[in-house]
Write a protein that holds these residues in place. Structure first.
Motif, PDB file in Angstrom:
ATOM      1  N   TYR A  90       0.829  -1.209   0.000  1.00  0.00           N
ATOM      2  CA  TYR A  90       0.000   0.000   0.000  1.00  0.00           C
ATOM      3  C   TYR A  90       0.864   1.259   0.000  1.00  0.00           C
ATOM      4  O   TYR A  90       0.479   2.289  -0.560  1.00  0.00           O
ATOM      5  CB  TYR A  90      -0.913  -0.030   1.224  1.00  0.00           C
ATOM      6  N   ALA A  91       2.042   1.188   0.641  1.00  0.00           N
ATOM      7  CA  ALA A  91       2.913   2.372   0.781  1.00  0.00           C
ATOM      8  C   ALA A  91       3.924   2.501  -0.350  1.00  0.00           C
ATOM      9  O   ALA A  91       4.783   3.380  -0.306  1.00  0.00           O
ATOM     10  CB  ALA A  91       3.642   2.301   2.123  1.00  0.00           C
ATOM     11  N   TRP A  92       3.827   1.651  -1.377  1.00  0.00           N
ATOM     12  CA  TRP A  92       4.846   1.614  -2.433  1.00  0.00           C
ATOM     13  C   TRP A  92       5.010   2.965  -3.135  1.00  0.00           C
ATOM     14  O   TRP A  92       6.106   3.314  -3.579  1.00  0.00           O
ATOM     15  CB  TRP A  92       4.472   0.528  -3.437  1.00  0.00           C
ATOM     16  N   HIS A  93       3.937   3.747  -3.253  1.00  0.00           N
ATOM     17  CA  HIS A  93       3.995   5.002  -3.999  1.00  0.00           C
ATOM     18  C   HIS A  93       4.654   6.130  -3.199  1.00  0.00           C
ATOM     19  O   HIS A  93       4.926   7.203  -3.744  1.00  0.00           O
ATOM     20  CB  HIS A  93       2.582   5.450  -4.397  1.00  0.00           C
ATOM     21  N   THR A  94       4.879   5.921  -1.906  1.00  0.00           N
ATOM     22  CA  THR A  94       5.444   6.968  -1.062  1.00  0.00           C
ATOM     23  C   THR A  94       6.965   6.911  -1.079  1.00  0.00           C
ATOM     24  O   THR A  94       7.565   5.930  -1.521  1.00  0.00           O
ATOM     25  CB  THR A  94       4.946   6.843   0.386  1.00  0.00           C
ATOM     26  N   ASP A  95       7.583   7.956  -0.566  1.00  0.00           N
ATOM     27  CA  ASP A  95       9.045   7.999  -0.445  1.00  0.00           C
ATOM     28  C   ASP A  95       9.392   8.623   0.899  1.00  0.00           C
ATOM     29  O   ASP A  95       9.776   9.782   0.995  1.00  0.00           O
ATOM     30  CB  ASP A  95       9.652   8.803  -1.596  1.00  0.00           C
ATOM     31  N   ASP A  96       9.227   7.829   1.945  1.00  0.00           N
ATOM     32  CA  ASP A  96       9.465   8.301   3.310  1.00  0.00           C
ATOM     33  C   ASP A  96      10.240   7.224   4.054  1.00  0.00           C
ATOM     34  O   ASP A  96       9.678   6.220   4.490  1.00  0.00           O
ATOM     35  CB  ASP A  96       8.137   8.591   4.011  1.00  0.00           C
ATOM     36  N   ARG A  97      11.551   7.429   4.178  1.00  0.00           N
ATOM     37  CA  ARG A  97      12.401   6.401   4.785  1.00  0.00           C
ATOM     38  C   ARG A  97      11.997   6.094   6.228  1.00  0.00           C
ATOM     39  O   ARG A  97      11.941   4.937   6.645  1.00  0.00           O
ATOM     40  CB  ARG A  97      13.865   6.843   4.753  1.00  0.00           C
ATOM     41  N   VAL A  98      11.732   7.149   6.991  1.00  0.00           N
ATOM     42  CA  VAL A  98      11.405   6.949   8.401  1.00  0.00           C
ATOM     43  C   VAL A  98      10.087   6.186   8.546  1.00  0.00           C
ATOM     44  O   VAL A  98       9.981   5.235   9.325  1.00  0.00           O
ATOM     45  CB  VAL A  98      11.343   8.301   9.141  1.00  0.00           C
ATOM     46  N   GLN A  99       9.080   6.595   7.780  1.00  0.00           N
ATOM     47  CA  GLN A  99       7.793   5.922   7.885  1.00  0.00           C
ATOM     48  C   GLN A  99       7.891   4.474   7.421  1.00  0.00           C
ATOM     49  O   GLN A  99       7.353   3.567   8.071  1.00  0.00           O
ATOM     50  CB  GLN A  99       6.740   6.655   7.054  1.00  0.00           C
ATOM     51  N   ASP A 100       8.588   4.226   6.310  1.00  0.00           N
ATOM     52  CA  ASP A 100       8.732   2.860   5.816  1.00  0.00           C
ATOM     53  C   ASP A 100       9.426   1.980   6.849  1.00  0.00           C
ATOM     54  O   ASP A 100       8.979   0.865   7.150  1.00  0.00           O
ATOM     55  CB  ASP A 100       9.534   2.845   4.508  1.00  0.00           C
ATOM     56  N   GLY A 101      10.529   2.475   7.383  1.00  0.00           N
ATOM     57  CA  GLY A 101      11.304   1.684   8.336  1.00  0.00           C
ATOM     58  C   GLY A 101      10.582   1.473   9.646  1.00  0.00           C
ATOM     59  O   GLY A 101      10.561   0.360  10.191  1.00  0.00           O
ATOM     60  N   MET A 102       9.994   2.538  10.165  1.00  0.00           N
ATOM     61  CA  MET A 102       9.312   2.427  11.453  1.00  0.00           C
ATOM     62  C   MET A 102       8.048   1.580  11.354  1.00  0.00           C
ATOM     63  O   MET A 102       7.695   0.870  12.294  1.00  0.00           O
ATOM     64  CB  MET A 102       8.974   3.813  11.990  1.00  0.00           C
ATOM     65  N   ALA A 103       7.357   1.639  10.230  1.00  0.00           N
ATOM     66  CA  ALA A 103       6.175   0.801  10.047  1.00  0.00           C
ATOM     67  C   ALA A 103       6.554  -0.679  10.093  1.00  0.00           C
ATOM     68  O   ALA A 103       5.870  -1.502  10.717  1.00  0.00           O
ATOM     69  CB  ALA A 103       5.489   1.127   8.722  1.00  0.00           C
ATOM     70  N   LEU A 104       7.664  -1.025   9.447  1.00  0.00           N
ATOM     71  CA  LEU A 104       8.112  -2.412   9.456  1.00  0.00           C
ATOM     72  C   LEU A 104       8.599  -2.830  10.844  1.00  0.00           C
ATOM     73  O   LEU A 104       8.309  -3.935  11.316  1.00  0.00           O
ATOM     74  CB  LEU A 104       9.221  -2.597   8.420  1.00  0.00           C
ATOM     75  N   ALA A 105       9.347  -1.942  11.517  1.00  0.00           N
ATOM     76  CA  ALA A 105       9.827  -2.248  12.864  1.00  0.00           C
ATOM     77  C   ALA A 105       8.662  -2.367  13.849  1.00  0.00           C
ATOM     78  O   ALA A 105       8.689  -3.203  14.765  1.00  0.00           O
ATOM     79  CB  ALA A 105      10.805  -1.169  13.324  1.00  0.00           C
ATOM     80  N   TYR A 106       7.646  -1.531  13.687  1.00  0.00           N
ATOM     81  CA  TYR A 106       6.447  -1.583  14.527  1.00  0.00           C
ATOM     82  C   TYR A 106       5.753  -2.934  14.377  1.00  0.00           C
ATOM     83  O   TYR A 106       5.408  -3.601  15.373  1.00  0.00           O
ATOM     84  CB  TYR A 106       5.538  -0.428  14.109  1.00  0.00           C
ATOM     85  N   ALA A 107       5.572  -3.369  13.129  1.00  0.00           N
ATOM     86  CA  ALA A 107       4.979  -4.681  12.893  1.00  0.00           C
ATOM     87  C   ALA A 107       5.847  -5.779  13.490  1.00  0.00           C
ATOM     88  O   ALA A 107       5.348  -6.728  14.109  1.00  0.00           O
ATOM     89  CB  ALA A 107       4.795  -4.903  11.386  1.00  0.00           C
ATOM     90  N   GLY A 108       7.163  -5.650  13.323  1.00  0.00           N
ATOM     91  CA  GLY A 108       8.075  -6.644  13.866  1.00  0.00           C
ATOM     92  C   GLY A 108       8.014  -6.729  15.380  1.00  0.00           C
ATOM     93  O   GLY A 108       8.063  -7.827  15.955  1.00  0.00           O
ATOM     94  N   ALA A 109       7.889  -5.583  16.049  1.00  0.00           N
ATOM     95  CA  ALA A 109       7.805  -5.576  17.508  1.00  0.00           C
ATOM     96  C   ALA A 109       6.531  -6.270  17.983  1.00  0.00           C
ATOM     97  O   ALA A 109       6.542  -7.017  18.965  1.00  0.00           O
ATOM     98  CB  ALA A 109       7.863  -4.143  18.027  1.00  0.00           C
ATOM     99  N   ALA A 110       5.418  -6.031  17.284  1.00  0.00           N
ATOM    100  CA  ALA A 110       4.162  -6.701  17.643  1.00  0.00           C
ATOM    101  C   ALA A 110       4.275  -8.208  17.446  1.00  0.00           C
ATOM    102  O   ALA A 110       3.797  -8.998  18.268  1.00  0.00           O
ATOM    103  CB  ALA A 110       3.014  -6.140  16.808  1.00  0.00           C
ATOM    104  N   ILE A 111       4.931  -8.604  16.365  1.00  0.00           N
ATOM    105  CA  ILE A 111       5.107 -10.036  16.094  1.00  0.00           C
ATOM    106  C   ILE A 111       6.032 -10.670  17.131  1.00  0.00           C
ATOM    107  O   ILE A 111       5.750 -11.751  17.668  1.00  0.00           O
ATOM    108  CB  ILE A 111       5.664 -10.241  14.667  1.00  0.00           C
ATOM    109  N   ALA A 112       7.138 -10.003  17.437  1.00  0.00           N
ATOM    110  CA  ALA A 112       8.077 -10.523  18.431  1.00  0.00           C
ATOM    111  C   ALA A 112       7.423 -10.634  19.805  1.00  0.00           C
ATOM    112  O   ALA A 112       7.669 -11.588  20.551  1.00  0.00           O
ATOM    113  CB  ALA A 112       9.311  -9.622  18.506  1.00  0.00           C
ATOM    114  N   ALA A 113       6.573  -9.670  20.151  1.00  0.00           N
ATOM    115  CA  ALA A 113       5.857  -9.731  21.429  1.00  0.00           C
ATOM    116  C   ALA A 113       4.909 -10.929  21.452  1.00  0.00           C
ATOM    117  O   ALA A 113       4.754 -11.601  22.483  1.00  0.00           O
ATOM    118  CB  ALA A 113       5.077  -8.440  21.657  1.00  0.00           C
ATOM    119  N   THR A 114       4.285 -11.208  20.313  1.00  0.00           N
ATOM    120  CA  THR A 114       3.363 -12.346  20.223  1.00  0.00           C
ATOM    121  C   THR A 114       4.079 -13.668  20.478  1.00  0.00           C
ATOM    122  O   THR A 114       3.511 -14.591  21.065  1.00  0.00           O
ATOM    123  CB  THR A 114       2.707 -12.369  18.836  1.00  0.00           C
TER     124      THR A 114
END
Length: 587
Positions: A90-114
């Motif tokens: 969904y975010a492919w059209h954007t160009d925001d390094r911080v948002q791209d990276g933090m969105a992935l890290a956020y998902a990863g943290a939720a998965i790691a917590a699970t």
């Protein structure tokens, strides 16, 4: 498969990939990583053995379980990984390094917590979700988004602090940090952990951080936020508080109260935020029903299934509204309408999401919600069942009808815009496919609700449950038809709440109006009486100090005279008293 991959937590993989993405200036390479990481994570999860501690560690004498997979964590982990994949597309059209990276890290943290098997590891990733997710709101760059993000961060950190305090009490009482189900809230640490989870799940009176932050996030940020925070709390509740009676009523209230605010709300992304409260309420209520027996299997399977399908269809609805915001610059219902002419695919995907959240038969919401409603009926909780029934009708009103009607149909706003970018349509199309594929009977091998039921914690009970019975379908269709009829009649006679600009304060009214008014009044009062009260205080304290100095200072009255004067006598008396007390204590 190489041995090191068997101990690699998919959440850790996403966190590392997210950190790398932040520092990658090459846009397509960065976005390729954000898509590849969830795909690899899904592969790792599917290949991982269940009911096994894949990675443990001993830190300062504490045994930590860093990666454990079982039936419950598998479902949530898979849902989170699928959401991360759809979000990246969904975010492919954007160009925001911080948002791209933090969105992935956020998902990863939720998965790691699970996949965490102890309270300390859970706490660490619990807090990482708070820190990484706040960037989804901050990235909007507005003043309102900044204040909303600071409130969001503070409340999420508070949740983590309470979780840590509860874990400390648990360890002090049991000598173990292992995650387990609490029998009672009176157990040491249980209530603190319960409140910590309740904050993250947006319990009533703890929920306005959600309505404040999500609508102010970026187009992509709101989609990302909708998937992880509250569902991580739902997972933790299933893990630690199944069968707690308080959750039945808390969940029932959560399903009902957002209906009234969502119906009158003008911002359609905020309507979805209220709808999120409503849907999480169904899950919380089902968790509270998780007692021994058949009701346990129905209820906990219902909460788990509902969380899975909710991540998909709520993400789809936020994607559709994000596409509208991206093309028109607004999601205000009063400023939209008629967009089906220029955004037909987005309108179609929005309708699929709306039918899914409304639990139409043959859509994903129906096969999940049926489990919970059956569990409530099985337990004979008539009032709770009626509350959930009313809430189900409310969902259709505000998310099933209001969202697509006012955005794409209704009055024609005259806006003629381009269809959403292809990557947005692709992500929405994939989400819509999941909503339909999980909601139908197994007409095609590998699809159908049986696929989801086969993943649920109580697999045998789930596979023996049949949602497509005559009474289930008839009850749900009667409810849906009645709700549609009510909407049509209210619109026909001009009784439906008009869509107009404004801000709904909800329970924020307590401190934004009453609290602020009280603080302002106290400030006015202090401005008038403060100087006089300060003068009186310093006058009294000054005179008291002078009297003490006159009596006890080296030049005071008690120090005057010979060695047998008053000071010497008082000193001897006090020393004698100290010696006497010491003698009594030793004796």
């Amino acid at each position: 498969m190489p041995a090191f991959l068997t101990v690699l937590n998919p959440g850790w993989l996403l966190i590392i990939a997210g950190i790398i993405a932040i520092f990658l200036p090459m846009r397509r390479v960065r976005q390729g990583i954000t898509i590849a990481a969830p795909l690899v994570g899904i592969m790792l999860l599917v290949l991982a053995d269940q009911n096994v501690n894949h990675l443990t560690a001993s830190v300062l004498g504490h045994d930590l379980v860093l990666y454990r997979v079982d039936g419950l964590s598998f479902v949530f982990g898979l849902a989170f990984l699928l959401a991360a994949l759809l979000n990246a597309i969904y975010a492919w059209h954007t160009d925001d390094r911080v948002q791209d990276g933090m969105a992935l890290a956020y998902a990863g943290a939720a998965i790691a917590a699970t996949f965490s098997g102890d309270l300390m590891t859970l706490f660490i990733f619990w807090e990482i979700t708070a820190v990484t997710s706040v960037f989804m709101v901050l990235a909007a760059g507005t003043r309102a988004a900044y204040f909303a993000s600071m409130r969001y961060l503070g409340i999420q950190i508070l949740s983590g602090v309470l979780l840590l305090a509860g874990a400390a009490y648990v360890y002090n009482n049991t000598g173990s940090l292992s995650i387990r189900a609490f029998v009672s809230l009176s157990e040491p640490g249980a209530l603190l952990i319960f409140i910590a989870l309740g904050i993250k799940a947006a319990f009533p009176f703890m929920h306005n951080w959600l309505q404040d932050a999500y609508p102010k996030a970026t187009v992509v940020g709101a989609v990302v936020l909708s998937a992880f925070t509250t569902k991580l709390a739902v997972y933790a509740f299933i893990r630690m508080f199944p069968g707690q009676d308080a959750l039945i009523w808390i969940g029932a209230v959560m399903t009902v109260f957002p209906v009234f605010f969502a119906v009158i709300e003008n911002d359609l992304r905020k309507v979805l935020a209220y709808s999120l409260n409503n849907q999480v309420g169904f899950m919380i209520c089902a968790i509270g029903l998780g007692t021994a027996g058949v009701g346990n299997a129905l209820a906990l399977n219902g909460a788990t299934a509902h969380a899975f399908v909710h991540i998909m269809y709520k993400g789809l609805l936020f994607m559709s509204m994000g596409a509208v915001l991206y093309r028109t610059g607004t999601t205000k219902a009063s400023e939209l309408g008629g967009l089906y002419r220029s955004m037909p695919w987005t309108a179609l995907f929005c309708i699929i999401g709306a039918m899914s959240i409304s639990a139409f038969p043959l859509f994903s919401g129906f096969v999940a919600k049926s489990l919970t409603m059956s569990a409530v009926s099985y337990e004979g909780l008539t009032i709770v069942w009626l509350m959930l029934l009313f809430a189900s009708a409310g969902v259709l009103e505000h998310s099933g009808i209001k969202i697509p009607y006012f955005a794409f149909f209704g009055h024609d706003s005259g806006r003629r815009v381009k269809e959403a970018p292809f990557n947005m349509l692709l992500a929405m199309g994939m989400g819509a496919f999941i909503c339909i594929a999980v909601g139908i009977p197994a007409i095609i091998p590998g699809l159908g609700y049986e696929w989801l039921y086969n993943l649920l914690p109580f697999r045998e009970e789930a596979m023996n449950y049949q949602p497509f019975t005559f009474d289930h379908i008839l009850t749900q269709m009667q409810l849906l038809v009645l709700a549609i009829f009510a909407f049509v009649m209210l619109k026909r006679f001009g009784l439906y709440p008009p869509e107009k600009p404004g801000t709904i304060l909800d329970t924020d009214w307590v401190y934004r109006k009453v609290g602020f008014g009280m603080a302002k009044w106290l400030g006015t009062v202090w401005g008038k009486v403060g100087p006089a009260m300060t003068a009186v205080f310093f006058g009294i304290s000054g005179r008291a100090y002078e009297r003490i100095e006159d009596a006890f200072s080296p030049r005071g009255e008690l120090a005057r005279g010979a060695l047998t004067g008053a000071m010497a006598i008082w000193t001897a008396a006090l020393l004698g008293l100290v010696l006497l007390l010491g003698f009594i204590a030793v004796g």
